[in-house]
Design a protein around this motif. Sequence first.
Motif, PDB file in Angstrom:
ATOM      1  N   ALA A 176       2.440  16.359 -14.528  1.00 41.93           N
ATOM      2  CA  ALA A 176       2.230  17.009 -13.225  1.00 41.93           C
ATOM      3  C   ALA A 176       1.164  16.262 -12.418  1.00 41.93           C
ATOM      4  N   TYR A 177       0.103  15.829 -13.103  1.00 38.35           N
ATOM      5  CA  TYR A 177      -0.941  15.046 -12.417  1.00 38.35           C
ATOM      6  C   TYR A 177      -0.347  13.721 -11.913  1.00 38.35           C
ATOM      7  N   ALA A 178       0.375  13.041 -12.814  1.00 37.51           N
ATOM      8  CA  ALA A 178       0.948  11.743 -12.465  1.00 37.51           C
ATOM      9  C   ALA A 178       1.922  11.884 -11.288  1.00 37.51           C
ATOM     10  N   GLN A 179       2.732  12.937 -11.307  1.00 36.48           N
ATOM     11  CA  GLN A 179       3.690  13.149 -10.207  1.00 36.48           C
ATOM     12  C   GLN A 179       2.949  13.331  -8.869  1.00 36.48           C
ATOM     13  N   SER A 180       1.834  14.068  -8.902  1.00 38.27           N
ATOM     14  CA  SER A 180       1.096  14.291  -7.643  1.00 38.27           C
ATOM     15  C   SER A 180       0.551  12.972  -7.100  1.00 38.27           C
ATOM     16  N   LYS A 181       0.164  12.076  -8.002  1.00 37.60           N
ATOM     17  CA  LYS A 181      -0.399  10.789  -7.575  1.00 37.60           C
ATOM     18  C   LYS A 181       0.703   9.836  -7.075  1.00 37.60           C
ATOM     19  N   LEU A 182       1.895   9.969  -7.674  1.00 39.32           N
ATOM     20  CA  LEU A 182       3.051   9.196  -7.201  1.00 39.32           C
ATOM     21  C   LEU A 182       3.458   9.683  -5.799  1.00 39.32           C
ATOM     22  N   ALA A 183       3.436  11.004  -5.624  1.00 42.44           N
ATOM     23  CA  ALA A 183       3.799  11.584  -4.328  1.00 42.44           C
ATOM     24  C   ALA A 183       2.850  11.075  -3.229  1.00 42.44           C
ATOM     25  N   LEU A 184       1.579  10.885  -3.579  1.00 41.55           N
ATOM     26  CA  LEU A 184       0.609  10.404  -2.580  1.00 41.55           C
ATOM     27  C   LEU A 184       0.911   8.965  -2.146  1.00 41.55           C
ATOM     28  N   VAL A 185       1.466   8.156  -3.053  1.00 47.56           N
ATOM     29  CA  VAL A 185       1.824   6.780  -2.684  1.00 47.56           C
ATOM     30  C   VAL A 185       3.036   6.806  -1.734  1.00 47.56           C
ATOM     31  N   VAL A 232      -3.947  -3.028   9.535  1.00 48.55           N
ATOM     32  CA  VAL A 232      -3.070  -3.246   8.376  1.00 48.55           C
ATOM     33  C   VAL A 232      -2.901  -1.936   7.605  1.00 48.55           C
ATOM     34  N   GLY A 233      -1.648  -1.577   7.346  1.00 51.37           N
ATOM     35  CA  GLY A 233      -1.403  -0.344   6.589  1.00 51.37           C
ATOM     36  C   GLY A 233      -0.298  -0.520   5.579  1.00 51.37           C
ATOM     37  N   GLY A 234      -0.013   0.540   4.847  1.00 47.44           N
ATOM     38  CA  GLY A 234       1.072   0.510   3.875  1.00 47.44           C
ATOM     39  C   GLY A 234       0.752  -0.315   2.650  1.00 47.44           C
ATOM     40  N   ARG A 235      -0.531  -0.434   2.330  1.00 47.00           N
ATOM     41  CA  ARG A 235      -0.911  -1.225   1.146  1.00 47.00           C
ATOM     42  C   ARG A 235      -1.416  -0.329   0.027  1.00 47.00           C
ATOM     43  N   TYR A 236      -1.131  -0.772  -1.187  1.00 51.13           N
ATOM     44  CA  TYR A 236      -1.691  -0.145  -2.383  1.00 51.13           C
ATOM     45  C   TYR A 236      -2.816  -1.070  -2.844  1.00 51.13           C
ATOM     46  N   LEU A 237      -4.050  -0.558  -2.860  1.00 48.46           N
ATOM     47  CA  LEU A 237      -5.210  -1.421  -3.119  1.00 48.46           C
ATOM     48  C   LEU A 237      -5.902  -1.059  -4.430  1.00 48.46           C
ATOM     49  N   TYR A 238      -6.205  -2.085  -5.183  1.00 47.55           N
ATOM     50  CA  TYR A 238      -6.961  -1.912  -6.422  1.00 47.55           C
ATOM     51  C   TYR A 238      -7.997  -3.027  -6.471  1.00 47.55           C
ATOM     52  N   ASN A 239      -9.235  -2.673  -6.729  1.00 46.11           N
ATOM     53  CA  ASN A 239     -10.319  -3.662  -6.706  1.00 46.11           C
ATOM     54  C   ASN A 239     -10.290  -4.505  -5.429  1.00 46.11           C
ATOM     55  N   ALA A 242      -2.486   3.682   7.458  1.00 44.10           N
ATOM     56  CA  ALA A 242      -2.571   4.463   6.228  1.00 44.10           C
ATOM     57  C   ALA A 242      -2.457   3.536   5.033  1.00 44.10           C
ATOM     58  N   ASN A 243      -3.444   3.595   4.146  1.00 43.01           N
ATOM     59  CA  ASN A 243      -3.407   2.821   2.906  1.00 43.01           C
ATOM     60  C   ASN A 243      -3.721   3.736   1.731  1.00 43.01           C
ATOM     61  N   VAL A 244      -3.343   3.291   0.544  1.00 43.02           N
ATOM     62  CA  VAL A 244      -3.567   4.105  -0.647  1.00 43.02           C
ATOM     63  C   VAL A 244      -4.345   3.270  -1.658  1.00 43.02           C
ATOM     64  N   VAL A 245      -5.282   3.895  -2.360  1.00 41.36           N
ATOM     65  CA  VAL A 245      -6.126   3.131  -3.281  1.00 41.36           C
ATOM     66  C   VAL A 245      -6.087   3.698  -4.697  1.00 41.36           C
ATOM     67  N   ASP A 246      -6.336   2.802  -5.632  1.00 37.48           N
ATOM     68  CA  ASP A 246      -6.509   3.181  -7.034  1.00 37.48           C
ATOM     69  C   ASP A 246      -7.956   2.844  -7.386  1.00 37.48           C
ATOM     70  N   PRO A 247      -8.777   3.841  -7.699  1.00 43.04           N
ATOM     71  CA  PRO A 247     -10.197   3.546  -7.930  1.00 43.04           C
ATOM     72  C   PRO A 247     -10.499   2.923  -9.288  1.00 43.04           C
ATOM     73  N   GLY A 248      -9.501   2.875 -10.184  1.00 42.13           N
ATOM     74  CA  GLY A 248      -9.751   2.422 -11.558  1.00 42.13           C
ATOM     75  C   GLY A 248     -10.145   3.616 -12.410  1.00 42.13           C
ATOM     76  N   SER A 298      -5.041   7.513  -4.914  1.00 48.45           N
ATOM     77  CA  SER A 298      -4.016   7.773  -5.932  1.00 48.45           C
ATOM     78  C   SER A 298      -4.594   7.363  -7.288  1.00 48.45           C
ATOM     79  N   SER A 299      -3.771   6.860  -8.160  1.00 50.47           N
ATOM     80  CA  SER A 299      -4.248   6.514  -9.500  1.00 50.47           C
ATOM     81  C   SER A 299      -3.214   5.620 -10.182  1.00 50.47           C
ATOM     82  N   ALA A 300      -3.686   4.821 -11.139  1.00 51.11           N
ATOM     83  CA  ALA A 300      -2.759   3.994 -11.929  1.00 51.11           C
ATOM     84  C   ALA A 300      -1.807   4.884 -12.724  1.00 51.11           C
TER      85      ALA A 300
END
Length: 293
Positions: free
Chosen positions: A170-179, A252-259, A198-204, A145-147
């Motif tokens: 539209a980009y932001a909505q698609s990334k929110l939908a992925l979370v 472990v799942g359901g986490r939003y990971l950054y760094n 299933a986990n979701v990541v923000d690459p920075g 996903s993305s910040a």
Amino acid sequence: FPRQPDRVAIVTGGTDGIGYSTAKHLARLGMHVIIAGNNDSKAKQVVSKIKEETLNDKVEFLYCDLASMMSIRQFVQKFKMKKIPLHVLINNAGVMMVPQRKTRDGFEEHFGLNYLGHFLLTNLLLDTLRESGSPGHSARVVTVSSATHYVAELNMDDLQSSACYSAHAAYAQSKLALVLFTYHLQRLLAAEGSHVTANVVDPGVVDTDLYRHVFWGTRLVKKLFSWLLFKTPDEGAWTSIYAAVTPELEGVGGRYLYNEKETKSLHVTYNQKLQQQLWSTSCDMTGVRDVTL
Ligand SMILES: NC(=O)c1ccc[n+]([C@@H]2O[C@H](COP(=O)([O-])OP(=O)(O)OC[C@H]3O[C@@H](n4cnc5c(N)ncnc54)[C@H](O)[C@@H]3O)[C@@H](O)[C@H]2O)c1
């Protein structure tokens, strides 16, 4: 990270940027890596480069245009004909701030490709993931996903942004939908007791071609930004790789990971009613069988 021989990964958009670095590092850990992408002109060169750099011969490219449901279905069919397991699915591919246009199936491109494409792909691969995960060795779905999702709104009445188009929204909505998708998927997997997480990541903020549609003024400004603020693609891939292989996240799942750390995502992403609503709507749009929690 521990070596991963005998494990198989699919990385979407693995010919470029963060996806390329992710595929390369997973190959370095000994994984059989399948790059799913629409960039077949680059594929041969990319596969040879990764094989050469990692001394791993089990790297291949399979065509998959995420802007076409037929192409996604054909990709899954070809993958399943290989009769191999699937331990890691990295939903990485994406486009950002493209002009208003539609996928082959008539969906707004950010929503259709970034989100719905991965929704369909994941659902079509779930049975293989379930068969491949085992106690202590879960199969893993990692979604990028993305910040940008922090400033997004999910407009359930106009998911295709047809009333008023803003490329950024539209980009932001698609990334929110992925979370929202990841959290609901994790709840489904936990409820059925399968060994898949299933986990979701923000690459920075990462220096890749993703920014090709962003207006920077001059090249110098872009260069300055890259130099001061952007991560390299290798650094940007790190959280995806961590989510894919670290023993710390076994089961472990359901986490939003950054760094490589768990972080809170936007408050609305924890709304289970909204997660279910988006999931059911996405099932209708893609022809996936709905399961209500
Ligand atoms: N670069 C950043 O700063 C940044 C920040 C946050 C999130 N992300 C996310 O990281 C992911 C990777 O982006 P990147 O920065 O490496 O960009 P990139 O443009 O370098 O790579 C995107 C990849 O997606 C693939 N792709 C595009 N359309 C496709 C289609 N129709 N079918 C299949 N594949 C397709 C491209 O071929 C490419 O391999 C994206 O999901 C992006 O939203 C990137």
